[in-house]
Design a protein around this motif. Structure first.
Motif, PDB file in Angstrom:
ATOM      1  N   GLU A  86       0.801  -1.228   0.000  1.00 27.39           N
ATOM      2  CA  GLU A  86       0.000   0.000   0.000  1.00 27.39           C
ATOM      3  C   GLU A  86       0.833   1.277   0.000  1.00 27.39           C
ATOM      4  OE1 GLU A  86      -3.821  -2.045   2.276  1.00 27.39           O
ATOM      5  OE2 GLU A  86      -2.418  -0.827   3.439  1.00 27.39           O
ATOM      6  N   TRP A  87       2.029   1.196   0.569  1.00 25.76           N
ATOM      7  CA  TRP A  87       2.928   2.352   0.591  1.00 25.76           C
ATOM      8  C   TRP A  87       4.368   1.880   0.434  1.00 25.76           C
ATOM      9  CZ3 TRP A  87      -1.114   2.060   4.154  1.00 25.76           C
ATOM     10  CH2 TRP A  87      -2.065   3.078   4.074  1.00 25.76           C
ATOM     11  N   ALA A  88       5.206   2.794  -0.006  1.00 27.34           N
ATOM     12  CA  ALA A  88       6.655   2.609   0.055  1.00 27.34           C
ATOM     13  C   ALA A  88       7.210   3.717   0.933  1.00 27.34           C
ATOM     14  CB  ALA A  88       7.277   2.665  -1.330  1.00 27.34           C
ATOM     15  N   VAL A  89       8.198   3.380   1.748  1.00 27.44           N
ATOM     16  CA  VAL A  89       8.844   4.351   2.620  1.00 27.44           C
ATOM     17  C   VAL A  89      10.304   4.467   2.200  1.00 27.44           C
ATOM     18  CG1 VAL A  89       9.458   4.936   5.001  1.00 27.44           C
ATOM     19  CG2 VAL A  89       7.303   3.743   4.526  1.00 27.44           C
ATOM     20  N   THR A  90      10.751   5.699   1.984  1.00 27.71           N
ATOM     21  CA  THR A  90      12.142   5.975   1.653  1.00 27.71           C
ATOM     22  C   THR A  90      12.702   6.924   2.698  1.00 27.71           C
ATOM     23  OG1 THR A  90      11.622   5.780  -0.709  1.00 27.71           O
ATOM     24  CG2 THR A  90      13.722   6.792  -0.135  1.00 27.71           C
ATOM     25  N   LEU A  91      13.776   6.523   3.349  1.00 23.49           N
ATOM     26  CA  LEU A  91      14.422   7.331   4.378  1.00 23.49           C
ATOM     27  C   LEU A  91      15.844   7.656   3.939  1.00 23.49           C
ATOM     28  CD1 LEU A  91      13.481   5.150   7.503  1.00 23.49           C
ATOM     29  CD2 LEU A  91      12.173   7.071   6.572  1.00 23.49           C
ATOM     30  N   TRP A  92      16.279   8.897   4.203  1.00 17.65           N
ATOM     31  CA  TRP A  92      17.665   9.281   3.979  1.00 17.65           C
ATOM     32  C   TRP A  92      18.271   9.755   5.288  1.00 17.65           C
ATOM     33  CZ3 TRP A  92      14.683  11.850  -0.247  1.00 17.65           C
ATOM     34  CH2 TRP A  92      14.771  11.145  -1.453  1.00 17.65           C
ATOM     35  N   ALA A  93      19.557   9.476   5.491  1.00 14.30           N
ATOM     36  CA  ALA A  93      20.229   9.880   6.731  1.00 14.30           C
ATOM     37  C   ALA A  93      21.722  10.030   6.481  1.00 14.30           C
ATOM     38  CB  ALA A  93      19.982   8.849   7.829  1.00 14.30           C
ATOM     39  N   ALA A  94      22.390  10.710   7.418  1.00 16.58           N
ATOM     40  CA  ALA A  94      23.842  10.852   7.354  1.00 16.58           C
ATOM     41  C   ALA A  94      24.546   9.626   7.912  1.00 16.58           C
ATOM     42  CB  ALA A  94      24.281  12.103   8.109  1.00 16.58           C
ATOM     43  N   ASP A  95      23.838   8.821   8.683  1.00 11.68           N
ATOM     44  CA  ASP A  95      24.403   7.638   9.339  1.00 11.68           C
ATOM     45  C   ASP A  95      23.357   6.526   9.260  1.00 11.68           C
ATOM     46  OD1 ASP A  95      25.275   5.672  11.128  1.00 11.68           O
ATOM     47  OD2 ASP A  95      26.049   7.118  12.574  1.00 11.68           O
ATOM     48  N   PRO A  96      23.714   5.339   8.753  1.00 12.83           N
ATOM     49  CA  PRO A  96      22.710   4.265   8.632  1.00 12.83           C
ATOM     50  C   PRO A  96      22.132   3.817   9.966  1.00 12.83           C
ATOM     51  CG  PRO A  96      24.916   3.439   8.129  1.00 12.83           C
ATOM     52  CD  PRO A  96      25.018   4.932   8.200  1.00 12.83           C
ATOM     53  N   LEU A  97      22.829   4.070  11.077  1.00 13.29           N
ATOM     54  CA  LEU A  97      22.270   3.695  12.379  1.00 13.29           C
ATOM     55  C   LEU A  97      21.036   4.520  12.734  1.00 13.29           C
ATOM     56  CD1 LEU A  97      25.434   3.055  14.584  1.00 13.29           C
ATOM     57  CD2 LEU A  97      23.870   1.377  13.573  1.00 13.29           C
ATOM     58  N   GLU A  98      20.856   5.653  12.067  1.00 13.59           N
ATOM     59  CA  GLU A  98      19.640   6.441  12.288  1.00 13.59           C
ATOM     60  C   GLU A  98      18.401   5.657  11.857  1.00 13.59           C
ATOM     61  OE1 GLU A  98      19.599   8.931  14.053  1.00 13.59           O
ATOM     62  OE2 GLU A  98      21.135  10.416  13.599  1.00 13.59           O
ATOM     63  N   PHE A  99      18.535   4.804  10.835  1.00 12.55           N
ATOM     64  CA  PHE A  99      17.391   4.007  10.393  1.00 12.55           C
ATOM     65  C   PHE A  99      16.966   3.046  11.503  1.00 12.55           C
ATOM     66  CE2 PHE A  99      19.755   4.410   6.141  1.00 12.55           C
ATOM     67  CZ  PHE A  99      19.159   5.622   5.866  1.00 12.55           C
ATOM     68  N   LYS A 100      17.933   2.409  12.120  1.00 10.91           N
ATOM     69  CA  LYS A 100      17.636   1.500  13.227  1.00 10.91           C
ATOM     70  C   LYS A 100      16.951   2.239  14.356  1.00 10.91           C
ATOM     71  CE  LYS A 100      19.875  -1.956  16.206  1.00 10.91           C
ATOM     72  NZ  LYS A 100      19.435  -1.451  17.525  1.00 10.91           N
ATOM     73  N   ALA A 101      17.441   3.451  14.644  1.00 16.72           N
ATOM     74  CA  ALA A 101      16.896   4.218  15.767  1.00 16.72           C
ATOM     75  C   ALA A 101      15.440   4.594  15.525  1.00 16.72           C
ATOM     76  CB  ALA A 101      17.742   5.475  15.989  1.00 16.72           C
ATOM     77  N   ILE A 102      15.133   5.160  14.358  1.00 13.71           N
ATOM     78  CA  ILE A 102      13.764   5.638  14.138  1.00 13.71           C
ATOM     79  C   ILE A 102      12.790   4.475  13.994  1.00 13.71           C
ATOM     80  CG2 ILE A 102      14.022   5.851  11.615  1.00 13.71           C
ATOM     81  CD1 ILE A 102      12.166   8.309  11.787  1.00 13.71           C
ATOM     82  N   ILE A 103      13.195   3.424  13.307  1.00 12.74           N
ATOM     83  CA  ILE A 103      12.273   2.306  13.091  1.00 12.74           C
ATOM     84  C   ILE A 103      12.047   1.542  14.394  1.00 12.74           C
ATOM     85  CG2 ILE A 103      11.987   0.097  11.889  1.00 12.74           C
ATOM     86  CD1 ILE A 103      13.411   1.502   9.483  1.00 12.74           C
ATOM     87  N   SER A 104      13.098   1.402  15.224  1.00 15.35           N
ATOM     88  CA  SER A 104      12.922   0.755  16.529  1.00 15.35           C
ATOM     89  C   SER A 104      11.950   1.541  17.392  1.00 15.35           C
ATOM     90  CB  SER A 104      14.270   0.642  17.246  1.00 15.35           C
ATOM     91  OG  SER A 104      15.156  -0.197  16.548  1.00 15.35           O
ATOM     92  N   GLU A 105      12.096   2.868  17.412  1.00 16.76           N
ATOM     93  CA  GLU A 105      11.216   3.682  18.245  1.00 16.76           C
ATOM     94  C   GLU A 105       9.786   3.642  17.734  1.00 16.76           C
ATOM     95  OE1 GLU A 105      11.044   8.184  20.163  1.00 16.76           O
ATOM     96  OE2 GLU A 105      12.920   7.344  19.425  1.00 16.76           O
TER      97      GLU A 105
END
Length: 281
Positions: free
Chosen positions: A225-244
């Motif tokens: 139903e959706w696609a999510v695209t995230l950009w960050a300066a550090d790939p660990l930011e993806f872990k942080a936001i998705i975990s929260e």
């Protein structure tokens, strides 16, 4: 009043604005074929890819494409195409297939969507003033409200997103809202959905400046139903936001996620340097 009447306000889907079309392509490179090819043929293939990447990253037409080197997932590259029309998106794909590079890649997966700004709060506010069952009045008021939203500068930036130069890493995944008997997003009232999404957005805003998020809708366009695209300066930011966000009620109770792809954007010059050893063997 003509046409099928709209449902009661509690059953309304959120109004939305649509922007650029998006295609995510997961690419596997034919390393064996490139290494076994005539060196001149390999160099031509690599040069054609670098030239495409260079042209796609410019402003020669509305939209752009990014090439990302991927770790894991059985693929080598993720290519994300943003274009203002479906036809231009098709043309970008055709260009790659007809290039010398196209003979040495296998597209493992493609996902089509369109950048979407869901307007739960606007829909809830408008339905409190105008009966959605009065189709003529509702359509007119909604059209005016959407036009006003589209005139806002920040809305334009969200509908036509550009990757920040200081955020070279990307994370992409598709997702659905659950339709289980016990947890069915589409059986919730507009008030409930709007409240859950407001709380969900509040979590996301804590990552402002650390994550840039693009939501693209794919109902009727692809399997999720959706696609999510995230950009960050550090790939660990993806872990942080998705975990929260997993602990947020909208995600914990109602979200289903597909496979995740993580990569780092590469400039055309880097692509040539990365693969030059293949062409000279």
């Amino acid at each position: 009043m003509t046409g099928r009447p709209l449902p009661h306000a509690s059953e309304l889907p959120p109004a939305s604005l649509e922007g650029w079309y998006v295609l995510h392509q997961s690419i596997e490179l034919d390393w064996t074929g490139l290494k076994g090819a005539d060196p001149a043929e390999a160099r031509e293939a690599l040069s054609s890819f670098a030239a495409l990447a260079e042209r796609w990253s410019g402003a020669s037409e509305p939209g752009w494409s990014g090439v990302y080197r991927v770790a894991g997932g059985g693929i080598d590259f993720l290519i994300i195409h943003f274009r203002d029309t479906f036809d231009r998106l098709v043309e970008a794909v055709r260009e790659m297939k007809l290039s010398a590079w196209g003979d040495h890649v296998l597209v493992r997966e493609e996902y089509l969507s369109v950048v979407e700004l869901g307007l739960y709060a606007l829909t809830r506010e408008l339905s409190g003033r105008i009966d959605p069952a009065d189709r003529e009045a509702w359509d007119a008021a909604l059209a005016d409200a959407l036009a006003e939203e589209r005139r806002k500068e920040y809305v334009g930036r969200r509908l036509e997103p550009r990757q920040p130069e200081h955020m070279p890493y990307v994370c992409y995944y598709p997702m659905d809202k659950r339709r289980n008997p016990e947890r069915n997003w589409y059986r919730l009232s507009l008030e409930e959905r709007a409240g859950l999404m407001a709380a969900h957005g509040k979590v996301g805003r804590r990552f402002a400046g650390r994550i840039l998020q693009v939501i693209s809708g794919s109902m009727g366009l692809d399997d999720w139903e959706w696609a999510v695209t995230l950009w960050a300066a550090d790939p660990l930011e993806f872990k942080a936001i998705i975990s929260e966000m997993r602990y947020d009620e909208a995600s914990a109770d109602y979200a289903e996620f597909g496979s995740f792809v993580v990569g780092k954007r590469m400039a055309a010059a880097e692509l040539g340097g990365l693969l030059s050893s293949v062409a000279t063997q």
